[in-house]
Design a protein around this motif. Structure first.
Motif, PDB file in Angstrom:
ATOM      1  N   ASN B 164      -0.704   0.605  -7.349  1.00  0.00           N
ATOM      2  CA  ASN B 164      -1.175   2.117  -7.180  1.00  0.00           C
ATOM      3  C   ASN B 164      -2.224   2.161  -6.078  1.00  0.00           C
ATOM      4  N   LEU B 165      -2.190   1.298  -5.125  1.00  0.00           N
ATOM      5  CA  LEU B 165      -3.337   1.589  -4.080  1.00  0.00           C
ATOM      6  C   LEU B 165      -2.459   1.807  -2.798  1.00  0.00           C
ATOM      7  N   LEU B 166      -3.063   2.480  -1.908  1.00  0.00           N
ATOM      8  CA  LEU B 166      -2.717   2.781  -0.763  1.00  0.00           C
ATOM      9  C   LEU B 166      -3.241   1.704   0.443  1.00  0.00           C
ATOM     10  N   LEU B 167      -2.472   1.708   1.658  1.00  0.00           N
ATOM     11  CA  LEU B 167      -3.157   0.571   2.578  1.00  0.00           C
ATOM     12  C   LEU B 167      -3.213   1.510   3.880  1.00  0.00           C
ATOM     13  N   TYR B 168      -4.520   1.358   4.257  1.00  0.00           N
ATOM     14  CA  TYR B 168      -4.835   1.823   5.733  1.00  0.00           C
ATOM     15  C   TYR B 168      -5.358   0.622   6.553  1.00  0.00           C
ATOM     16  N   ILE B 169      -4.592   0.743   7.616  1.00  0.00           N
ATOM     17  CA  ILE B 169      -5.178  -0.266   8.795  1.00  0.00           C
ATOM     18  C   ILE B 169      -6.025   0.336   9.861  1.00  0.00           C
ATOM     19  N   ASP B 170      -6.987  -0.143   9.991  1.00  0.00           N
ATOM     20  CA  ASP B 170      -7.829   0.305  11.388  1.00  0.00           C
ATOM     21  C   ASP B 170      -7.363  -0.586  12.341  1.00  0.00           C
ATOM     22  N   GLY B 171      -6.893   0.169  13.299  1.00  0.00           N
ATOM     23  CA  GLY B 171      -6.133  -0.445  14.645  1.00  0.00           C
ATOM     24  C   GLY B 171      -7.019  -0.272  15.816  1.00  0.00           C
ATOM     25  N   ALA B 172      -8.468  -0.341  15.656  1.00  0.00           N
ATOM     26  CA  ALA B 172      -9.215  -0.155  16.855  1.00  0.00           C
ATOM     27  C   ALA B 172      -8.887  -1.308  17.705  1.00  0.00           C
ATOM     28  N   ARG B 173      -8.299  -2.401  17.179  1.00  0.00           N
ATOM     29  CA  ARG B 173      -7.913  -3.604  18.228  1.00  0.00           C
ATOM     30  C   ARG B 173      -6.572  -4.064  17.785  1.00  0.00           C
ATOM     31  N   LEU B 174      -5.762  -3.107  17.343  1.00  0.00           N
ATOM     32  CA  LEU B 174      -4.293  -3.447  16.934  1.00  0.00           C
ATOM     33  C   LEU B 174      -3.482  -3.927  18.100  1.00  0.00           C
ATOM     34  N   GLY B 175      -3.830  -3.606  19.377  1.00  0.00           N
ATOM     35  CA  GLY B 175      -2.966  -4.231  20.473  1.00  0.00           C
ATOM     36  C   GLY B 175      -3.087  -5.549  20.447  1.00  0.00           C
ATOM     37  N   VAL B 176      -4.235  -6.177  20.630  1.00  0.00           N
ATOM     38  CA  VAL B 176      -4.553  -7.552  20.551  1.00  0.00           C
ATOM     39  C   VAL B 176      -4.055  -8.343  19.152  1.00  0.00           C
ATOM     40  N   ALA B 177      -3.972  -7.608  18.266  1.00  0.00           N
ATOM     41  CA  ALA B 177      -3.382  -8.365  16.977  1.00  0.00           C
ATOM     42  C   ALA B 177      -1.997  -8.323  17.193  1.00  0.00           C
ATOM     43  N   LEU B 178      -1.203  -7.407  17.663  1.00  0.00           N
ATOM     44  CA  LEU B 178       0.110  -7.498  17.960  1.00  0.00           C
ATOM     45  C   LEU B 178       0.744  -8.637  18.967  1.00  0.00           C
TER      46      LEU B 178
END
Lengths: 341, 341, 341, 341
Positions: B164-178
């Motif tokens: 029962n948790l929600l998931l939030y992704i801080d993608g300040a650097r999502l580009g380089v992660a992908l």
């Protein structure tokens, strides 16, 4: 469909785009420590003739308001505002969200008077059961286009000092307030002299984005950057703000843009007056509120984007028309033709 | 003095400046209702393959974090984060300022595991005396350059749903992660599928400013614009953000810029490895943490701007080096020469 | 100097002291899980004829208000109140301190009407720039002693339901509102039926301390104890509150005490009317506001503690007089003598 | 089933009930301006030998903590606490709900050291990106029954002064901390001398409810009652608190009750030690943590209410046992018998 809806419909003055392009490749420190921000701050301090003031750039007006006010007030302290003040009406409860009550006074012309301020102070006479008014918020120009002149500002300043209150000026439209013919004598230096903190609006005066918070009162300066950071206002690429304000305050661009907005509005005023119509409030800056017969109002709002403002009676309605740094001669001429038809 | 200090030292990709210039004179609606923002949102929704998601542009990452988190949590609910998470360390208490506790887990590599999340949930077993964990915050890439891959993201998503948790992704650097070679399989559509809300960082990937908050979870969408406005994030000239994201997601520019940042970092990795030095953490994206002898580290930090990160022992220190969309071949070559000397 | 200043000048009804003494030595669970609290909650649920309601005891009215309101509202949501409402005037900004705006309507008699509520809703028509009204706050009896009757409560309830608003009743003086001869038909069960949440005031009706928050609306019940704890309202010795409410709702003591307060006030009303004086508002409960000539007012306030309330004109002033569960026959007789002199 | 679960299982010392009964009928001013509160405050100021301190009564410890801390800190400032501190673990995020981060240090014995405080200060070295530690929170006795002695308190005080930090002592169990044989030299006057603000716990030392916040530091005194009111802590019948503290500090009752709690705990310690068992932490006050074989622990927790605390290994578990002002000789004797069996 031409828009007289507001003063943020266009992008920015071309000089700003040019400056952004010219500086684009240089590497700079982040978070406002870039060379452009540093220079822009120095420039603003010169113009307001205050060496000890501090200057901070943020991206928008609501942000400026909520940061300034929450940085000053203790939990039990409140801010006094005209009922029509932006912080009271159009910021989705931003001030309350930081924990503070906005104490309001009804104001027909959007302006607060020392008398009203004193009444609020007098009413809050049951410590500790009531909030403690500590800050006075005014906007200049106001949300309805009126302006405080030097004398009014001095009186407000005195009233605040006499009553242990601080004075904060929301300058989202400070440019047009300073440059209006209704206000020959008020300078940026006066604004700094007679307030404890204020901001100079860029967004509504030709910038892409950006407001410059100025803190002349030394006691309010300590740790201010923490508040910027905590409220999400400290931009990594602070250069974007610095470059714009540097441009705005070089060669008087800031004042020229405000002058343009006002003079275009005054052209509309002349056209409308000549056609025999009156105004809800005496036009003083770039926002004007002509009263038209319903039918005519319909024709105008069908042709131009602008807000219907207030139904006056069964036959008449006041509408809001706003000119900006970008309002064209053609738009004015076109409106004149429309009205004459 | 060349800077490897961060990925926001330069302005923006020239295409963005060009787009700003080309669109500058058109009149547009304010507050994100401009045509560019509308198009950019549609484009993003196509790319993430989610018709029902909503997209909102804001000016910075801390702003995105505090708005998303405070819009979701009830007063007694808390967010779980790695101890090194940006919200826990580098946002001046922004989350707590909205009223919420950040529950932390120590993480050597900046990543959270399902096991750690379960432990936090298990520890908070005395209702109503303890906060109630409700949201998990991860950053991808993390603050130390590591990345979550598809499998890890799926496992986190499952763990959250099961608890029962929600998931939030801080993608300040999502580009380089992908785009990292460490992460062949993760797409933006996966990020949308396995999270409840995330943001796509523009500021650190070639924009002047701007982050795109994406909300795939319908239950979190209602009234979201109020939160933007209340926290001072709804820009009057929202076009500034819309134009940039439109440009970033046209012709894959966003991914190309991330690819550039990563590949330059990997060139540095190769140079440093060839010279016989190791890294604090296996380099996976545009932030790398080489370990140098003190003397060499001194030479490097005297010549290039970069953060000393961690003293390893009496002789060695790890430094942080960051490449960006703008890192030049010359800078890499120059660094190679410096290291060889 | 006898005090008609308020209804909390004395300690508590002797039965309560007796109950505290008799139960003093038994060991009980903490934080409201004691046997007395459990029984008292069941008893209240029987009386309001609602099995599914939840009941929570807290120590004071401001505490009840701030917890209930902050537990319900999301950050951008606001509460509507009469301008004279306790939450707006006399709680030192408690509601704003939890982040929420209080939207006010001017009310001469302290009561809100459906029409006023609709006007507030209608005014807040610019999402997301304005707060979103979500909750209506009324006090029964009001801060000026007036009461809402069954019909008025039904209409308010309907208005709220029709407009997606919730209704909260501050019952600091609910006892006197239910028992007043101005209000034959309103029962505690009605209050529960037509509101979403309310509280039953103990402090001003014969308890040492304590208010019982009742939540008939199931959707507002989840996790409520967390809010109690977080705001410092969950007493370790919750028994102190449970014992008192058990005593108040056994053998109708609660209603008898309210009846006493009202009937003493009505004796004062008769004495004052017979002497030829009028009232600011028609007396309906234990707070009355007689209008006296300045001179007489001075004599009365010199002899009895009570608040000067409102200067009517150069000659007359309204004062506030309050009777309580403890007001004595002697005090009434003495006042009669004073007035006749 | 006898309870060693906590020190708030019973009502209050009979003298308090007697005082409540004797004063019950007198009319008094509300909100802490009653004669009993005034006298109790004077008495406390005498005992702590500080004329200029201010004293405020509230109903509970979480309330005291959240009011004190939020009244002191500016939005960007944080409080340092042991990870086991009540504000960090067991107040449902009360401090964060007022907007402030709790910076924690791991502490095996529940106590903070100057060294740990300095480390936290040193870590927060990136203004304005990190919160600014401004206040140190300690509890004495701690949540695990350990106590700070005079020397430790002096060192903490010096550390705080040297680092521009304020010191706040949570004295929910201050009585047992002062009276313990582990702490010969610490007096209430010392506590006042070496802290900026503290509270004296009544609830866990024989009162029905009530904690006395004491503010020796003049700079923290201004407007404090506003904070009480805003957070819902200003009781209408403040007499209830005043009467209890008057009673507690007349004839040393406060210290006698603490002495009783400690001595009963020490009797348990002797019994348990004699039976050959050890403790998780050296017993210093009324909370003790004996380590028993699992089987024996089961027998004890089946017969007496007390919290299992920590699984030590496959065979042993530590349990928490608490004695209070009301613990009876019979309970101790009975436990001795149980253990011998």
């Amino acid at each position: 469909m031409y828009s007289f809806k507001n003063d943020y419909s266009e992008g920015c003055h071309p000089n700003i785009l040019k400056a952004l392009a010219e500086t684009n490749k240089t590497q700079q420190e982040g978070y406002g420590d870039d060379q452009y921000s540093i220079k822009a701050k120095e420039l603003i301090k010169e113009i307001i003739r205050s060496k000890h003031a501090t200057v901070h750039f943020v991206s928008g007006g609501t942000q400026a308001n909520l940061i300034v006010i929450s940085s000053i007030l203790k939990p039990h302290e409140a801010v006094i505002s005209a009922h029509s003040g932006h912080i009271n009406v159009h910021e989705a409860g931003a001030i309350e969200a930081t924990g503070h009550k906005v104490c309001t006074c009804y104001s027909q012309d959007g302006k607060l008077t020392p008398k009203q301020i004193l009444e609020v102070v007098k009413e809050h006479n049951e410590p500790p059961h009531m909030v403690k008014p500590r800050l006075v918020y005014i906007s200049n120009a106001t949300e309805v286009g009126t302006v405080y002149n030097l004398n009014e500002l001095q009186e407000l300043s005195k009233c605040c000092k006499d009553n242990n209150l601080l004075l904060y000026i929301d300058g989202a439209r400070l440019g047009v307030a300073l440059i209006t013919t209704a206000n020959y004598h008020l300078t940026l230096a006066d604004v700094a002299k007679y307030s404890d903190v204020f901001y100079i609006g860029g967004t509504k005066n030709g910038a892409l984005l950006g407001e410059a918070i100025v803190i002349p009162n030394k006691e309010l300066q300590e740790d201010f950057p923490y508040h910027l950071k905590q409220k999400g206002a400290l931009m990594a690429k602070g250069r974007v703000l610095g470059i714009q304000f540097l441009e705005l305050f070089t060669n008087n661009l800031f004042f020229e843009l405000a002058e343009h907005a006002n003079s275009k509005a005054m052209q509309l005023v002349e056209i409308i007056s000549d056609a025999g119509y009156k105004f809800l409030l005496t036009p003083e800056s770039n926002q004007i509120f002509p009263i038209f017969p319903q039918k005519l109002a319909k024709i105008i709002t069908d042709k131009y984007e602008c807000y219907p403002w207030q139904v006056m009676n069964d036959n008449e309605v006041a509408i809001r028309m706003v000119c900006s740094w970008a309002t064209s001669d053609e738009a004015i001429t076109d409106f004149e033709k429309t009205l004459k038809k």
